[in-house]
Design a protein around this motif. Structure first.
Motif, short mmCIF file in Angstrom:
data_model
loop_
_atom_site.label_atom_id
_atom_site.label_comp_id
_atom_site.label_asym_id
_atom_site.label_seq_id
_atom_site.Cartn_x
_atom_site.Cartn_y
_atom_site.Cartn_z
N LEU A 125 0.68 -1.14 0.02
CA LEU A 125 0.01 0.04 0.11
C LEU A 125 0.91 1.16 0.09
CD1 LEU A 125 -3.10 1.05 -0.09
CD2 LEU A 125 -2.47 1.33 2.60
N GLN A 126 0.94 1.73 -1.18
CA GLN A 126 1.80 2.91 -1.27
C GLN A 126 0.96 4.26 -0.66
OE1 GLN A 126 4.99 3.52 -2.15
NE2 GLN A 126 4.53 5.88 -1.43
N MET A 127 1.31 4.85 -0.12
CA MET A 127 0.49 6.13 0.68
C MET A 127 1.41 7.36 0.54
SD MET A 127 -0.72 4.25 4.44
CE MET A 127 1.02 3.95 4.82
N ASN A 128 0.60 8.38 -0.40
CA ASN A 128 1.25 9.65 -0.75
C ASN A 128 0.35 10.63 0.04
OD1 ASN A 128 3.33 8.37 -1.98
ND2 ASN A 128 2.08 8.51 -3.98
N ASN A 129 0.77 11.93 0.16
CA ASN A 129 0.13 13.12 0.62
C ASN A 129 -0.44 12.78 1.95
OD1 ASN A 129 -0.95 15.58 0.76
ND2 ASN A 129 -2.61 14.97 -0.62
N LEU A 130 0.28 12.16 2.80
CA LEU A 130 -0.45 11.75 4.01
C LEU A 130 -0.99 12.75 4.83
CD1 LEU A 130 2.13 8.73 4.75
CD2 LEU A 130 -0.47 8.48 4.71
N LYS A 131 -2.08 12.59 5.59
CA LYS A 131 -2.57 13.64 6.59
C LYS A 131 -2.53 13.20 7.76
CE LYS A 131 -5.70 14.75 2.60
NZ LYS A 131 -7.02 14.89 2.18
N PRO A 132 -2.64 13.90 8.82
CA PRO A 132 -2.65 13.57 10.33
C PRO A 132 -3.86 12.67 10.62
CG PRO A 132 -2.14 16.06 10.16
CD PRO A 132 -2.59 15.25 8.92
N GLU A 133 -5.08 12.70 9.65
CA GLU A 133 -6.22 11.73 10.11
C GLU A 133 -5.70 10.32 9.42
OE1 GLU A 133 -6.32 14.92 8.65
OE2 GLU A 133 -7.63 14.90 6.92
N ASP A 134 -4.71 10.16 8.77
CA ASP A 134 -4.51 8.90 8.29
C ASP A 134 -3.80 7.98 9.54
OD1 ASP A 134 -3.23 10.24 5.23
OD2 ASP A 134 -5.35 9.13 5.60
N THR A 135 -3.35 8.53 10.56
CA THR A 135 -3.11 7.91 11.68
C THR A 135 -3.61 6.95 11.96
OG1 THR A 135 -1.59 9.78 12.39
CG2 THR A 135 -1.94 8.13 13.99
N ALA A 136 -2.91 5.70 12.04
CA ALA A 136 -3.94 4.54 12.53
C ALA A 136 -3.15 3.28 12.61
CB ALA A 136 -5.03 4.23 11.69
#
Length: 123
Positions: free
Chosen positions: A81-92
């Motif tokens: 899972l490549q995750m770009n432009n991460l946001k604080p709400e992606d924290t998990a």
């Protein structure tokens, strides 16, 4: 029966990128659809993305569409899972899960689960 182990989590600043991987053992990996789900503190587990048996079929939650990309390599028995432009709400905690049916859309009725890997996005 397939066993799943996640790796690649970590700490990243908002706007950054991270790749998490799911390595499988046991079973016939190409006969499992694989999904990524996540659970933030105090929240229910939510579906993120899924990929079908051969990788052509994918499905994404609206919250990650355009930012995350799921892919699989059946020869290596991995799903990334490549995750770009991460946001604080992606924290998990991000979980890898598998099911025998070649279904990628929710509801995420997965039978096999990994232990999870923590992803933390700072602002």
């Amino acid at each position: 029966q397939v066993q799943l182990v996640e790796s690649g989590g970590g700490l990243v600043q908002a706007g950054g990128s991270l790749r998490v991987s799911c390595a499988a053992s046991g079973g016939t990996f190409s006969s499992y659809a694989v999904g990524w789900l996540r659970q933030a503190p105090g929240k229910e587990r939510e579906f993120v993305a899924a990929v079908g048996w051969r990788g052509a079929l994918t499905y994404y939650a609206d919250s990650v569409k355009g930012r995350f990309t799921i892919s699989r390599d059946n020869a290596k028995k991995t799903v990334d899972l490549q995750m770009n432009n991460l946001k604080p709400e992606d924290t998990a905690v991000y979980y890898c899960a598998a099911r025998e049916e070649n279904i990628v859309s929710p509801p995420p009725r997965y039978k096999y689960w990994g232990q999870g890997t923590q992803v933390t996005v700072t602002s």
